[in-house]
Structures are given as structure tokens and as C-alpha cells.
Motif scaffolding. Structure first.
Motif, PDB file in Angstrom:
ATOM      1  N   PHE A 159       0.833  -1.198   0.000  1.00  0.00           N
ATOM      2  CA  PHE A 159       0.000   0.000   0.000  1.00  0.00           C
ATOM      3  C   PHE A 159       0.868   1.248   0.000  1.00  0.00           C
ATOM      4  O   PHE A 159       0.589   2.203  -0.730  1.00  0.00           O
ATOM      5  CB  PHE A 159      -0.920  -0.009   1.236  1.00  0.00           C
ATOM      6  CG  PHE A 159      -1.777   1.225   1.361  1.00  0.00           C
ATOM      7  CD1 PHE A 159      -1.356   2.274   2.163  1.00  0.00           C
ATOM      8  CD2 PHE A 159      -2.971   1.337   0.685  1.00  0.00           C
ATOM      9  CE1 PHE A 159      -2.125   3.428   2.283  1.00  0.00           C
ATOM     10  CE2 PHE A 159      -3.757   2.486   0.792  1.00  0.00           C
ATOM     11  CZ  PHE A 159      -3.327   3.533   1.594  1.00  0.00           C
ATOM     12  N   LEU A 194       3.892   1.559  -1.130  1.00  0.00           N
ATOM     13  CA  LEU A 194       4.514   1.664  -2.452  1.00  0.00           C
ATOM     14  C   LEU A 194       3.527   2.192  -3.485  1.00  0.00           C
ATOM     15  O   LEU A 194       3.844   3.098  -4.256  1.00  0.00           O
ATOM     16  CB  LEU A 194       5.009   0.291  -2.909  1.00  0.00           C
ATOM     17  CG  LEU A 194       6.287  -0.221  -2.246  1.00  0.00           C
ATOM     18  CD1 LEU A 194       6.514  -1.677  -2.593  1.00  0.00           C
ATOM     19  CD2 LEU A 194       7.484   0.607  -2.686  1.00  0.00           C
ATOM     20  N   PHE A 195       2.332   1.620  -3.485  1.00  0.00           N
ATOM     21  CA  PHE A 195       1.321   1.997  -4.457  1.00  0.00           C
ATOM     22  C   PHE A 195       0.911   3.463  -4.265  1.00  0.00           C
ATOM     23  O   PHE A 195       0.837   4.236  -5.220  1.00  0.00           O
ATOM     24  CB  PHE A 195       0.125   1.051  -4.305  1.00  0.00           C
ATOM     25  CG  PHE A 195      -0.920   1.160  -5.379  1.00  0.00           C
ATOM     26  CD1 PHE A 195      -2.213   0.709  -5.151  1.00  0.00           C
ATOM     27  CD2 PHE A 195      -0.633   1.714  -6.624  1.00  0.00           C
ATOM     28  CE1 PHE A 195      -3.189   0.797  -6.139  1.00  0.00           C
ATOM     29  CE2 PHE A 195      -1.605   1.817  -7.610  1.00  0.00           C
ATOM     30  CZ  PHE A 195      -2.894   1.355  -7.364  1.00  0.00           C
ATOM     31  N   ALA A 196       0.636   3.842  -3.027  1.00  0.00           N
ATOM     32  CA  ALA A 196       0.221   5.217  -2.748  1.00  0.00           C
ATOM     33  C   ALA A 196       1.336   6.201  -3.105  1.00  0.00           C
ATOM     34  O   ALA A 196       1.082   7.261  -3.685  1.00  0.00           O
ATOM     35  CB  ALA A 196      -0.173   5.367  -1.276  1.00  0.00           C
TER      36      ALA A 196
END
Lengths: 125, 153
Positions: B44, B46-48
Motif C-alpha cells: 500500500f 509503495l502503491f500510494a
């Protein structure tokens, strides 16, 4: 001036081990989050505000994932891996987690799937 | 870039705490479930981060702003986080401002005291020093983080 007493906002959540009553307090360590953020290519400096927000958002995310997984579990006395896998594969915006939390099948189920696959293409061998 | 795999992991003790606080008492959390949530949390981040960074780059900016972060969360369909995050951010900014003012006031008082008596301050500023470090932009010496990591290790 006497040594100032620590106001609630300066308490370290890690030490007390309890969810802080202050909504702005962080439980996750910002340094660790910062390391993860910096492993993203092209990310140079991480402003303090963004670091705070991403850390806080991750805490909210952990709460959200836990709650969602548990709410659709058949056995609510425990939280199991499969509960996580199920919720990740049923909610659209959790699609980014499908490789991280893959659904598990038993070897018997895998064999069955393979048999079905073979049967489908029987005529093409 | 992370040197070791564990660098990208968040401390288990804290994650377990957050999970347990969300669930009714007595619910057993399987180890596999806990580690799945821990991995998900890292992903999360990393994605955000990458979503927010992409937005920043679109506007030709070098750093990820709070605005980019909020927009990224919206894109990821985590709109429900935005309002509580905005509130938390406000409280956080105010408390940082208070700490800053307290620190400045103390520094002033200390200076005045030293000028008067020339005997050194009797106050132990070490803890406050660490707390005030956390409000500086670098966030390099966060004592609280060290404590959390000790518990986790």
C-alpha cells in the motif's frame, strides 16, 4: 521554569502499546515508511507532511483491511489467511493486492482444474 | 534503495497492535493472516507513493505534496480515508506548531537564564530535544521510532 509535563500529544504510541486517543498520533514508525517510499524510483525528497499522511493512511488501511476481512469471515472467532485472500479478490479497489495475497487452493483442487483444462482441449492433442 | 528485504517491512508488533484493536476481544489472528496484512501494508505504501509521485511529476514538481497524496488516495478509491486524514493532519500541524513555539520559548528563557546567572540550565532538555527533532524536515533522529523497533526486534 520547571520541567514541563508531557502533554498527551507528545506521548510515544510505541511505548504505551495502546492505540493513542489522539487521532493525530502515529503508531507506525515514519523512518521505516520513509525507507519504503524511497525505494520507489524517481522519489527524491519526502516532505514531512506527505510522510505523515502516507503513514497515517497506511494505519487506516491496515484497520480497513482487517475489518473487511473479518466481517465476511465464516468463523468470526478468528482471522485467517483465507479471509484476507477472499476480501482482496472480491473488492475491486483491492486488486493491487491480488498478487501479494493470492488465493490458495488445495492440491486436489489444482488437479481437478488441470483435468478440466485437459478435457477442454481433448480434441486438439 | 533498500539494502535488505526486511527494510521494506513494517514492524510486526505495531501491525499486530493495530489489527487487534480493530477486532473484538478474543479473536485469534493467524500468523499467516498477520503477515499477509503486513505485506499488504508495505505494498500500500509503495502503491500510494508511486501514484502520488506520478501526479507530482505530471505537474512538473519534484516533491510529493500533501495535495498529491490526497489525490492519489482518491484515484486508488480510498476516498473514505481523506476526511479523517485531513482532520488528523490539522491536529498534527497544530501540535508541531505548539512544540516549535515551546522550544523557541524555552530557548529564549534558557538564554536569559544563562545570561543572568551563567551557571547553566537545570532543565533536562534531552527528551524535548528528540521530540523537537521530529518536527524538523529531516526526520532523521526519531527516538520514538527506535523504541518501536526495539519492541519489534
Amino acid at each position: 521554569m520547571a520541567s514541563p509535563s508531557k502533554s498527551p500529544t507528545t506521548q510515544s504510541p510505541g511505548k504505551s502499546g495502546r492505540l493513542s486517543s489522539q487521532p493525530s498520533e502515529l503508531m507506525l514508525p515514519t523512518q521505516r515508511v520513509k525507507m519504503i517510499m524511497k525505494s520507489c524510483p524517481d522519489v527524491e525528497t519526502v516532505p514531512q507532511e506527505s510522510l505523515y499522511l502516507i503513514t497515517k493512511a497506511t494505519e487506516l488501511f491496515i484497520q480497513y483491511l482487517t475489518q473487511q476481512a473479518h466481517s465476511q469471515a465464516t468463523d468470526t472467532s478468528s482471522l485467517r489467511y483465507d479471509d484476507l485472500a477472499t476480501v482482496v479478490h472480491s473488492l475491486d479497489h483491492l486488486e493491487f493486492l491480488r498478487e501479494t495475497i493470492p488465493q490458495k487452493i488445495t492440491w486436489a483442487e489444482a488437479q481437478k482444474l488441470m483435468e478440466q483444462y485437459d478435457n477442454k482441449f481433448e480434441g486438439f492433442h | 534503495m533498500a539494502e535488505r528485504p526486511e527494510d521494506l517491512n513494517l514492524p510486526n508488533a505495531v501491525i499486530t497492535r493495530i489489527i487487534k484493536d480493530m477486532l473484538p476481544e478474543g479473536v485469534a489472528v493467524a500468523k499467516e493472516a498477520r503477515s499477509a496484512i503486513a505485506r499488504a501494508a508495505s505494498v500500500f505504501v509503495l502503491f500510494a507513493t508511486s501514484s502520488a509521485n506520478n501526479l507530482a511529476q505530471k505537474h512538473k514538481k519534484k516533491t510529493v505534496s500533501a495535495q498529491d497524496t490526497f489525490l492519489a488516495l482518491k484515484e486508488m478509491e480510498f476516498d473514505k480515508f481523506i476526511e479523517p486524514l485531513q482532520e488528523s493532519l490539522e491536529v498534527y500541524k497544530r501540535s508541531q506548531q505548539n512544540k516549535k513555539e515551546q522550544k523557541e520559548a524555552k530557548a529564549k528563557a534558557k538564554k536569559a537564564e544563562e545570561a543572568d546567572k551563567n551557571s547553566g540550565s537545570v532543565e533536562d532538555n534531552s527528551e524535548d530535544g528528540d521530540v523537537s527533532n521530529t518536527m524538523e524536515a529531516s526526520l532523521t533522529t526519531d527516538k520514538e521510532n527506535d523504541d518501536v523497533m526495539e519492541i519489534a526486534e
